[in-house]
Design an enzyme around this catalytic site. Sequence first.
Site, PDB file in Angstrom:
ATOM      1  N   VAL A  47      -1.702  63.361   4.433  1.00  0.00           N
ATOM      2  CA  VAL A  47      -1.135  64.345   3.509  1.00  0.00           C
ATOM      3  C   VAL A  47      -0.625  65.559   4.278  1.00  0.00           C
ATOM      4  O   VAL A  47       0.411  66.138   3.936  1.00  0.00           O
ATOM      5  CB  VAL A  47      -2.176  64.767   2.444  1.00  0.00           C
ATOM      6  CG1 VAL A  47      -1.627  65.870   1.540  1.00  0.00           C
ATOM      7  CG2 VAL A  47      -2.602  63.565   1.608  1.00  0.00           C
ATOM      8  N   CYS A  48      -1.317  65.936   5.343  1.00  0.00           N
ATOM      9  CA  CYS A  48      -0.990  67.159   6.096  1.00  0.00           C
ATOM     10  C   CYS A  48       0.470  67.222   6.551  1.00  0.00           C
ATOM     11  O   CYS A  48       1.128  68.236   6.321  1.00  0.00           O
ATOM     12  CB  CYS A  48      -1.931  67.330   7.278  1.00  0.00           C
ATOM     13  SG  CYS A  48      -3.662  67.472   6.777  1.00  0.00           S
ATOM     14  N   PRO A  49       1.009  66.162   7.172  1.00  0.00           N
ATOM     15  CA  PRO A  49       2.407  66.296   7.601  1.00  0.00           C
ATOM     16  C   PRO A  49       3.370  66.467   6.441  1.00  0.00           C
ATOM     17  O   PRO A  49       4.381  67.164   6.577  1.00  0.00           O
ATOM     18  CB  PRO A  49       2.680  65.011   8.384  1.00  0.00           C
ATOM     19  CG  PRO A  49       1.582  64.080   8.054  1.00  0.00           C
ATOM     20  CD  PRO A  49       0.419  64.904   7.617  1.00  0.00           C
ATOM     21  N   GLU A  51       2.852  68.173   3.720  1.00  0.00           N
ATOM     22  CA  GLU A  51       2.787  69.586   3.353  1.00  0.00           C
ATOM     23  C   GLU A  51       3.461  70.470   4.391  1.00  0.00           C
ATOM     24  O   GLU A  51       4.191  71.397   4.046  1.00  0.00           O
ATOM     25  CB  GLU A  51       1.327  70.033   3.229  1.00  0.00           C
ATOM     26  CG  GLU A  51       0.581  69.448   2.083  1.00  0.00           C
ATOM     27  CD  GLU A  51      -0.798  70.064   1.984  1.00  0.00           C
ATOM     28  OE1 GLU A  51      -1.179  70.403   0.855  1.00  0.00           O
ATOM     29  OE2 GLU A  51      -1.482  70.230   3.016  1.00  0.00           O
ATOM     30  N   LEU A  52       3.182  70.216   5.657  1.00  0.00           N
ATOM     31  CA  LEU A  52       3.734  71.057   6.720  1.00  0.00           C
ATOM     32  C   LEU A  52       5.257  70.942   6.775  1.00  0.00           C
ATOM     33  O   LEU A  52       5.947  71.940   7.015  1.00  0.00           O
ATOM     34  CB  LEU A  52       3.108  70.703   8.056  1.00  0.00           C
ATOM     35  CG  LEU A  52       1.604  71.008   8.157  1.00  0.00           C
ATOM     36  CD1 LEU A  52       1.048  70.513   9.474  1.00  0.00           C
ATOM     37  CD2 LEU A  52       1.324  72.471   7.981  1.00  0.00           C
TER      38      LEU A  52
END
Length: 188
Positions: A47-49, A51-52
């Site tokens: 999920v992190c990439p 969002e970033l």
Amino acid sequence: MTTIINTTVPEFKVQAYHDGEFVTVTNEDIKGKWAIFFFYPADFTFVCPTELVDMAEKYDKFKAMGVEVYSVSTDSHFVHKAWHDASESIRKIKYPMLADPTGALSRAFGVMIEEDGMAYRGTFVADPEGKIKLVEIQDNNIGRNADELLRKVEAAQFVAAHPGEVCPAKWKQGGETLKPSIDLVGKI
């Protein structure tokens, strides 16, 4: 639970990966401008990439509003660089990627998951005086939306510039605001 709304961003000094270099970022760097601290669990995840990259795509809009974005994870600045070098998506990031390998910054903002050694998805907006005006913390399985954060920062900046006015639900730039008074009680 004690809130950190309207408290001052804690003192900190961390390493970061930014514009192809390792730099030091401190609480002094945020003074005089709006700042977003965008905590996420870890580099090289799922999920992190998303969002970033979503934040990277809105970064120019945030900058035009006088806002600096700081992503933060408990990874080191070396891992941030390795992720940047390995991922076409992460190469889009132009904002500083703060390293918090000791978890000190994550603890100071109340998002550290001690048993996992990583942070919850926490979003914090600070005004130019370093006062925290917006806090959102959510479980790590739920991604955030940069468009909604952009709207909220616009609202925070509006009310800061217009004392005595407030922004109602779903307010967007140019929309109608409210001036709280006894005359409005029960009439909205």
